[in-house]
Design an enzyme around this catalytic site. Structure first.
Site, PDB file in Angstrom:
ATOM      1  N   SER A 551      -7.429  31.475  15.392  1.00 51.25           N
ATOM      2  CA  SER A 551      -7.072  31.616  13.978  1.00 51.25           C
ATOM      3  C   SER A 551      -6.468  33.008  13.764  1.00 51.25           C
ATOM      4  O   SER A 551      -5.491  33.345  14.423  1.00 51.25           O
ATOM      5  CB  SER A 551      -8.295  31.358  13.098  1.00 51.25           C
ATOM      6  OG  SER A 551      -7.921  31.176  11.762  1.00 51.25           O
ATOM      7  N   ASP A 632      -4.542  20.301  12.962  1.00 50.89           N
ATOM      8  CA  ASP A 632      -4.744  21.584  12.292  1.00 50.89           C
ATOM      9  C   ASP A 632      -3.653  21.761  11.250  1.00 50.89           C
ATOM     10  O   ASP A 632      -2.501  22.023  11.586  1.00 50.89           O
ATOM     11  CB  ASP A 632      -4.701  22.723  13.315  1.00 50.89           C
ATOM     12  CG  ASP A 632      -5.025  24.079  12.700  1.00 50.89           C
ATOM     13  OD1 ASP A 632      -5.191  24.150  11.471  1.00 50.89           O
ATOM     14  OD2 ASP A 632      -5.115  25.057  13.457  1.00 50.89           O
ATOM     15  N   HIS A 664      -8.546  22.603  13.241  1.00 51.92           N
ATOM     16  CA  HIS A 664      -8.563  24.042  13.493  1.00 51.92           C
ATOM     17  C   HIS A 664      -9.668  24.422  14.475  1.00 51.92           C
ATOM     18  O   HIS A 664      -9.665  25.514  15.026  1.00 51.92           O
ATOM     19  CB  HIS A 664      -8.762  24.758  12.154  1.00 51.92           C
ATOM     20  CG  HIS A 664      -8.332  26.195  12.134  1.00 51.92           C
ATOM     21  ND1 HIS A 664      -7.066  26.615  12.485  1.00 51.92           N
ATOM     22  CD2 HIS A 664      -9.007  27.330  11.785  1.00 51.92           C
ATOM     23  CE1 HIS A 664      -6.975  27.927  12.355  1.00 51.92           C
ATOM     24  NE2 HIS A 664      -8.133  28.387  11.944  1.00 51.92           N
TER      25      HIS A 664
END
Length: 689
Positions: A551, A632, A664
């Site tokens: 991320s 995602d 994600h």
């Protein structure tokens, strides 16, 4: 003057757990298989007589490639631990009836998710609701006469049966196209289909069965999801103790939903006769997590103050009920509360919050507003105050969550459960330590080190340098099921984790400092933190260091590739942005980039270019493993594909691991195994061979 500090966290954090049952296998270094074998405690609920705790226990079924949850129950002194439900379908979200005779829970047995109930002494469960739609969440009213249900419905239809009929009609259509005229069109990992999560009330008869025909949509006409998407739960909803009203959080902002953080609290009557009324209209930031005092005369909740900022400090608000004006409790306390629970006597609150690399439990007196720590070390969740003790879950870098208890002042700490003790005895863990160093701007910055399993101070070990996401997050003293540093310690690596500027738990100013500076102070902290770790721990091999992140951590890996290109033997980028400008147009929750990058790309383009990794691809040289999930929608798959394309075109050794069925996060057990095997294989290739 700067002072360096060190804290050690070992298995002594759970003294009773460590002394329990014998090892189930020969001792061996911790691995992904051990992590998946750990049993996960969740959703504990204390019985009304304060004698028992019901909770969920998640186990991993590798053959089915998923987790399953059952209900378990234990006496508060740790005796009589037993499994309450054994159905092959998932059971969860347990809640006690006020008289303690029944435990209500959600179960998918029977083909759809519905409310069931069972005696705490065992026996057969009976079905409570038979709604035509899945029940996503529920709350039992204090008197047990009503259920609040969260269900996905078409907002223009009044009854769940009407939504079911429309869904059946949609399924018959041969065309698959959808037309959108507003955001969100997809969110987190789900495409929108026009439905909203609405809050329904259904009465419960004397036999404990829901009168399904009398279900009422309390939120009909609202343009919002209740609970909020994608991570909101029933903690956003509360019945008043007199059973007449229900308070809930909702982002009812119309077409501004994708760039607004304005959750408000609303109140509705349980009989559904009055439209929901907005309680917090004066605050245009987040208001959430309402909790009534035991006597029903006060409402506590959490509130942010800055619109558009999802990582703003969550302050504790109090208002007299009904009709009181909100006031801030413990306003000078520089922590962001995450959970609040009323003390049994209604005179104080128990609050959890991130705190210097911990997630601690605090006690706040309502009169003096004094904040005192109850449990400092480890990660505390689910506080359940009783008359003389407080019960909670506690996990750490050396143990998954177990049920614990302490006096209201934090003394006489006891383990209620010791469920993972056999596996902990068999898996050799690395010893964690926390240290501090002087970071960017001379600020004190904290970091953790986890030593390799079977540590030998006479050896030199390669380093796995882990970079957390968020960026307003933390690599703290907790047992993570995706980015667990013990997986690297078990593979023979020293794990180093720096809580750089922007991390949570160190005061709001430290958290705010990353705004507009994604590649500035955080990168400086990472450089200084790695240097400090290598100086402090001479057994670390500074010539064999790999950096990994997901991320924001994945973004930072791409930023490091062009702005710290000579430091690492290899890199791992999971779900990270390559181009911040394009990422704005790819993502779903626009409030996040608009806050962190101080506007949108057309009005403030310089902030999207200031720390944009794509502008530095020409300097890339470090081998990189790229990982991305096809579902995602927060950081879309093309960002990872673009990163891999750049690496390949520049002739840099690289691999691309793609999960078409993950979001994600990597959640499926088989995918998690492949992820860890691939990542550790990549690290071994560049740091051990």
């Amino acid at each position: 003057m700067f002072r360096c500090t060190v804290r050690r966290f070992v298995v002594a954090l759970f003294p009773l757990v460590a002394l329990s049952a014998p090892a189930a296998a020969e001792p061996h270094p911790f691995s992904i298989h051990d992590m998946l074998a750990m049993k996960r405690i969740g959703a504990p609920a204390l019985s009304p007589d304060e004698q028992r705790i019901v909770f969920t226990l998640r186990t991993t079924d590798l053959e089915a490639n998923k987790g399953r949850t059952d209900l378990w129950i234990v006496d508060v002194d740790g005796e009589n631990l037993r499994q309450l439900t054994t159905h092959p379908d998932a059971d969860g979200s347990p809640q006690w009836s006020r008289d303690g005779k029944f435990i209500y829970f959600l179960s998918s047995r029977g083909g759809s998710s519905q409310v069931w109930r069972i005696s705490p002494d065992g026996g057969e469960a009976t079905q409570v609701t038979t709604q035509p739609l899945d029940v996503a969440g529920f709350l039992l009213s204090p008197d047990g006469r009503h259920l609040a249900l969260a269900m996905e419905v078409y907002p223009d239809l009044r009854k769940p049966a009407e939504t079911k009929a429309r869904l059946d009609e949609v399924a018959k259509k041969k065309s698959s196209g959808r037309i959108y005229d507003r955001l969100f069109f997809r969110h987190w990992d789900t495409w929108k289909d026009g439905r909203r999560s609405h809050l329904f009330i259904v009465p419960v008869d004397d036999r404990g069965r829901a009168v399904d025909d009398e279900v009422v949509d309390l939120t009909a006409g609202m343009d919002a999801d209740i609970p909020s998407k994608p991570f909101g739960g029933m903690e956003e909803i509360a019945f008043s103790p007199d059973n007449k009203q229900i308070v809930f959080a909702a982002r009812d902002v119309g077409r501004n939903e994708a760039w607004s953080t304005n959750l408000d609290l609303f109140v509705a009557t349980v009989d559904g006769k009055d439209l929901p009324r907005r309680l917090t209209k004066d605050n245009e930031a987040t208001d959430t997590a309402p909790v009534f005092s035991p006597d029903g005369k006060a409402l506590a909740y959490l509130a942010m103050s800055r619109p558009g900022y999802e990582a703003d400090r969550q302050q504790i608000m109090l208002m007299d009920w009904p009709g009181g004006k909100p006031m801030v409790l413990a306003e000078s306390w520089d922590r962001s509360a995450s959970e609040i629970a009323w003390a049994a006597d209604g005179r104080s609150l128990f609050v959890t919050a991130q705190n210097l690399g911990q997630h601690s439990l605090f006690h706040i007196d309502l009169v003096t507003q004094e904040v005192k720590p109850v449990v400092w070390e480890g990660t505390v969740h689910n506080p359940m105050p009783a008359r003389d003790r407080v019960y909670y879950t506690l996990n750490s870098l050396t143990s998954p969550a177990e049920l614990m208890s302490a006096t209201l002042a934090g003394k006489d700490v006891r383990a209620v459960t010791k469920i993972n003790a056999p596996m902990l005895a068999a898996a050799k863990l690395g010893d964690p330590e926390q240290f501090a160093f002087e970071g960017a701007g001379g600020d004190q910055v904290y970091a953790y080190v986890v030593k390799p399993a079977d540590f030998d101070p006479g050896k030199k070990y390669p380093v796995a340098f882990l970079i957390h996401g968020g960026p307003q997050g933390s690599f703290g003293n907790d047992f993570h099921y995706r980015w667990n540093p013990q997986a690297y310690a078990g593979a023979g690596y020293a794990a180093v984790m720096v809580d750089f500027h922007g991390s949570t738990g160190y005061g709001q100013a430290f958290c705010d400092a990353i705004r507009g500076d994604w590649g500035g102070k955080p990168l400086e902290d990472l450089k200084l933190g790695l240097e400090a770790a290598l100086k402090r721990y001479p057994w670390m091999d500074g010539e064999r260091v790999a950096a990994l992140g997901a991320s924001y951590g994945g973004y930072m890996i791409n930023w490091i590739a062009g702005n710290w290109p000579d430091r690492f033997k290899c890199l791992v980028c999971h779900d990270g942005n390559l181009c911040e400008r394009m990422a704005y147009f790819d993502t779903e929750e626009l409030w996040f980039p608009e806050w962190d990058h101080m506007g949108n790309p057309w009005d403030n383009p310089e902030h999207y270019e200031k720390h944009n990794p794509i502008n530095h691809v020409g300097k890339w040289k470090t081998p990189m493993l790229v990982i991305h999930g096809g579902q995602d929608f927060r950081v879309v798959e093309t960002q990872g594909m673009s990163t891999f394309t750049a690496l390949q075109r520049r002739g840099i050794p690289s691999k691309f691991l793609y999960f078409p069925d993950e979001n994600h996060w990597v959640l499926k057990p088989a995918n998690s195994i492949l992820w860890h095997e691939t990542v550790l294989g990549w690290l071994d290739q560049w740091t051990k061979e």
